[in-house]
Design an enzyme around this catalytic site. Sequence first.
Site, PDB file in Angstrom:
ATOM      1  CD  GLU A  33      10.557  45.764  25.338  1.00  7.38           C
ATOM      2  OE1 GLU A  33      11.416  46.197  25.561  1.00  7.38           O
ATOM      3  OE2 GLU A  33       9.557  45.931  24.701  1.00  7.38           O
ATOM      4  CB  THR A  35      15.486  39.739  24.592  1.00  2.08           C
ATOM      5  OG1 THR A  35      15.146  40.578  23.864  1.00  2.08           O
ATOM      6  CG2 THR A  35      14.337  38.705  24.960  1.00  2.08           C
ATOM      7  CB  SER A  67      16.094  71.274  27.782  1.00  3.71           C
ATOM      8  OG  SER A  67      14.873  70.603  27.460  1.00  3.71           O
ATOM      9  CB  ALA A 124       9.872  59.401  32.593  1.00  3.73           C
ATOM     10  CB  SER A 125       6.977  58.297  27.498  1.00  6.60           C
ATOM     11  OG  SER A 125       8.339  58.262  26.383  1.00  6.60           O
ATOM     12  N   GLY A 126       9.270  55.958  28.333  1.00 10.72           N
ATOM     13  CA  GLY A 126      10.138  54.545  27.777  1.00 10.72           C
ATOM     14  C   GLY A 126      10.119  54.421  26.344  1.00 10.72           C
ATOM     15  CG  LEU A 127       8.134  56.312  23.653  1.00 11.33           C
ATOM     16  CD1 LEU A 127       7.091  57.193  22.835  1.00 11.33           C
ATOM     17  CD2 LEU A 127       7.923  54.791  23.140  1.00 11.33           C
ATOM     18  CD  GLU A 163      21.837  55.475  29.651  1.00  9.80           C
ATOM     19  OE1 GLU A 163      22.006  55.953  30.777  1.00  9.80           O
ATOM     20  OE2 GLU A 163      20.706  55.791  29.074  1.00  9.80           O
ATOM     21  CG  ASP A 175      16.694  51.745  24.475  1.00  7.47           C
ATOM     22  OD1 ASP A 175      15.979  50.765  24.214  1.00  7.47           O
ATOM     23  OD2 ASP A 175      16.546  51.987  25.808  1.00  7.47           O
TER      24      ASP A 175
END
Length: 389
Positions: A33, A35, A67, A124-127, A163, A175
């Site tokens: 993480e 990294t 959506s 917004a979960s970080g997945l 991004e 990601d």
Amino acid sequence: MKQELISKFNEIYGAGGELRTYFAPGRVNLIGEHTDYNGGHVFPCALTIGTYGVFRKRTDSKMRFYSVNFPDAGVLEGDLNDLKPKKEAGWSNYPVGMVWTFIEKGHKIDAGFDMLIYGTIPDASGLSSSASVHMLTAVAIRDLYGIEGVSNIDIALFGQYAENHFNGVNCGIMDQFAISMGKKDNAIYLDTSNLEYEYAPIKLDGMKIVIACSNKKRGLGDSKYNERRAECETALSELQKVVDIKTLGDLTEEEFEAHKDAIKDEVRQRRARHAVYENQRTKRAVEVLKHGDVEEFGRLMNASHISLRDDYEVTGKELDTLVEEAWKADGVVGSRMTGAGFGGCTVSIVKTDCVDNFIRQVGTVYESTIGYKADFYVVEIGDGAGIWE
């Protein structure tokens, strides 16, 4: 579900034309993480939850976005002649950024499209719900417009470019790479400095991957992510005065300890220590998995969380509560925060017959400590983005 989404598409946009369907997964990083922008290794896998999309090419320059997850936002509109990020565009800035990137990279997009999406990734979960939408749009654009010579690795790089340069988030490549290149029942051991990678089978006999979503909302752009990145860049430049390295990932633990005093600020020193040690942990983690030693992999996960908590300071009360309670629960092989931090999720490896009790025990303590519930997902490792057959 496909038929339901096609029906919804026709209800929103009207029937007719050729509809095409695509899927892009979410991802979880098992270890490695913060990294990816430090020239280190990461070890993510694609999940079977993700973003489903229905697309139809148009004959004019309009783009329309809907959506199912955000019906109140209605149909958002964009135009090929006006490709720039807009606050009022909301989530549609992600697909618009992808269109802009393809054009920036020299590919012809001569007409707009209608797009409907449905996501099964917690927001917004970080997945990586945003990277999932980027990769979904990318595989759709490649297919809809018959663009040749763009590989799945290219698509990952396009997503990172969007991004960085369109959405203004200074993210690494992990990601997008995990989502575009995912492979069922495998994690990806990726060297972010040169994009060399190998698939590593994940054999969790009698165990499950459980993701706990803290439900603390976070956004990368307005979090301390860019601050951490800048701290590491400064630490790297200080180290480069005394040792010949291109990235923090080039250092072993011993080399770091020998040269760390070149970093003049104690906080920056801790940030750099995390980047170096986490990279070495990730290398070891892949080796122990190759030998089937899931228990040692779990210990490395635990050490990763401690480093993220103490040296990198990106965990916070919510994630620490989830992880520290997980460590107390029966059948937990390892647990750590995953993603950028400041909210988001934890990932745990839990023995199958202990999963129900784990969710109940950790969930109860979390709610009583934090004041609201966490959500739990028992996930499988799936394939990367592509056409939804």
